[in-house]
Motif scaffolding. Structure first.
Motif, short mmCIF file in Angstrom:
data_model
loop_
_atom_site.label_atom_id
_atom_site.label_comp_id
_atom_site.label_asym_id
_atom_site.label_seq_id
_atom_site.Cartn_x
_atom_site.Cartn_y
_atom_site.Cartn_z
N ASP A 1 -6.63 14.64 17.18
CA ASP A 1 -5.73 15.62 17.78
C ASP A 1 -5.69 16.91 16.95
N THR B 1 -10.45 13.15 19.01
CA THR B 1 -9.48 12.55 19.92
C THR B 1 -8.46 13.57 20.42
N ALA B 2 -7.84 13.23 21.52
CA ALA B 2 -6.75 14.03 22.07
C ALA B 2 -5.78 13.10 22.78
N GLY C 1 -3.60 12.04 25.83
CA GLY C 1 -3.72 12.26 27.27
C GLY C 1 -2.51 12.90 27.92
N GLU D 1 -3.76 20.16 24.62
CA GLU D 1 -4.56 19.56 23.55
C GLU D 1 -5.88 19.01 24.08
N THR D 2 -5.84 18.32 25.21
CA THR D 2 -7.09 17.76 25.74
C THR D 2 -8.08 18.87 26.07
N LYS E 1 -11.72 19.24 24.23
CA LYS E 1 -12.92 19.18 25.06
C LYS E 1 -13.74 20.46 24.97
N TYR F 1 -15.85 11.69 22.42
CA TYR F 1 -14.48 12.05 22.77
C TYR F 1 -13.68 10.79 23.13
N GLU G 1 -9.84 9.86 24.50
CA GLU G 1 -8.55 10.35 25.01
C GLU G 1 -7.55 9.20 25.05
#
Length: 347
Positions: free
Chosen positions: A248, A286-287, A289, A294-295, A299, A313, A315
């Protein structure tokens, strides 16, 4: 020799998007009283014979020396104090005065239980350096029960799902004031924290612990601000680190200390470094969901990756930018790191 944990399968994770978004890798890198760490360290000695003007013929039965995989501690040995106990063993602490950087800061260390087992006295272990979120001046959240990665690692080791990593947990800043954030870099006119992290800390680890030769057993991971640091350090130093897990993260340096140093700022920007195609490293970004901003940020950053850098990646379903959610990702990240770094080896 420590039995190798079975490699983590690259299986689909439930309700998780795990995408390879870059070209595959091409073939062508405080002082205190002493504690149990000292029992695990050993000095190495080498005897060099004097040269001869007339070399003698080699014995026909002699064989070339077998390549070694383990790097024994080079010294000098550091004195550690115990910071706290965990169910997976103590977390140790020292203050590292970096000879190359001139920076002095706290470093915490956790050795997996296998490290001090006499059966593995000749075994080298992989190293995972962990960076925290926030300013991380005088603390590192990977050392407390908010992120119990040490206990989780040992549970997974017994299940054959993770390597027993030596874990190194340094501070990231020398001042709690965010206006003085060093962003894991050598900002002109400021303490050389980037050199401390990329050179002094690995040298300190090799001086004190049995590690693996080369970079294949070295990785970095961090959350939030620590994600920025782990991505930046891996991209800048692929000769030191093979793998990184930025959890994140953000990618654009924004410390006020960069004012007047735009060229240097860009040279320390993961947003720029990811697209240079110069770092042969593997990363898992990572992010959460539940966080659309952030996602998208993560990305978009991954989409810039160029070979030989590879980025996968992950999520987290419903994940938010919270330490409690970072904790839930520990098993996934350890499994990925185990699949992408060398495990314990013995000569």
């Amino acid at each position: 020799m420590l039995p190798q944990p079975r490699p983590a399968a690259r299986r689909p994770l439930a309700a998780v998007a795990l995408l390879a978004l870059a070209v595959p890798l091409t073939a062508c890198g405080s002082a205190g009283t002493g504690t149990g760490a000292g029992d695990a360290r050993a000095a190495i000695s080498a005897n060099q014979g004097s040269g001869s003007a007339t070399p003698s013929a080699p014995a026909s039965s002699s064989a070339p020396p077998k390549p070694t995989k383990v790097l024994m501690p080079t010294g000098p040995a550091t004195q550690f104090s115990k910071a706290r106990d965990t169910s997976a063993g103590p977390i140790l602490m020292t203050t590292l005065a970096g000879p190359k950087s001139g920076v002095s800061g706290k470093v915490w260390v956790w050795l997996p239980p296998q490290y001090n087992d006499p059966k593995y006295a000749n075994t080298g272990f992989p190293v995972l350096t962990l960076y925290a979120g926030g300013q991380s001046a005088g603390y590192n959240t990977w050392t407390d029960n908010q992120l119990p990665i040490q206990e989780i690692d040992q549970q997974m080791v017994t299940q054959g799902k993770a390597h027993p990593f030596i874990m190194i947990m340094p501070v990231q800043n020398l001042d709690s004031n965010e206006a003085k954030a060093l962003e894991c870099a050598d900002i002109p006119g400021q303490p050389k924290i980037g050199t401390w992290m990329s050179q002094d800390i690995p040298d300190f680890v090799r001086a004190n612990f049995r590690t693996l030769k080369g970079r294949d057993g070295w990785a970095v991971m961090g959350a939030s601000t620590g994600a920025f640091c782990s991505a930046k350090l891996a991209l800048q130093h692929p000769d030191v680190f093979k793998a990184a897990v930025p959890i994140d993260g953000y990618w654009n340096p924004d410390s006020p200390l960069w004012k007047g140093h735009e060229q240097e700022r860009l040279a320390n920007s993961p947003d720029q470094l990811i697209g240079t195609g110069t770092a042969d490293v593997r990363m898992l970004a990572t992010a959460g969901g539940a966080n659309g901003y952030e996602t998208k940020l993560v990305k978009n950053w991954i989409a810039k990756a160029k070979a030989p850098t590879t980025v996968e990646y992950y999520e987290q379903p419903g994940g938010k930018h919270l330490t409690s959610d970072f904790k839930k990702m520990i098993p996934t990240t350890l499994e990925w790191l185990t699949a992408n770094t060398a495990g314990p080896e013995a000569d």
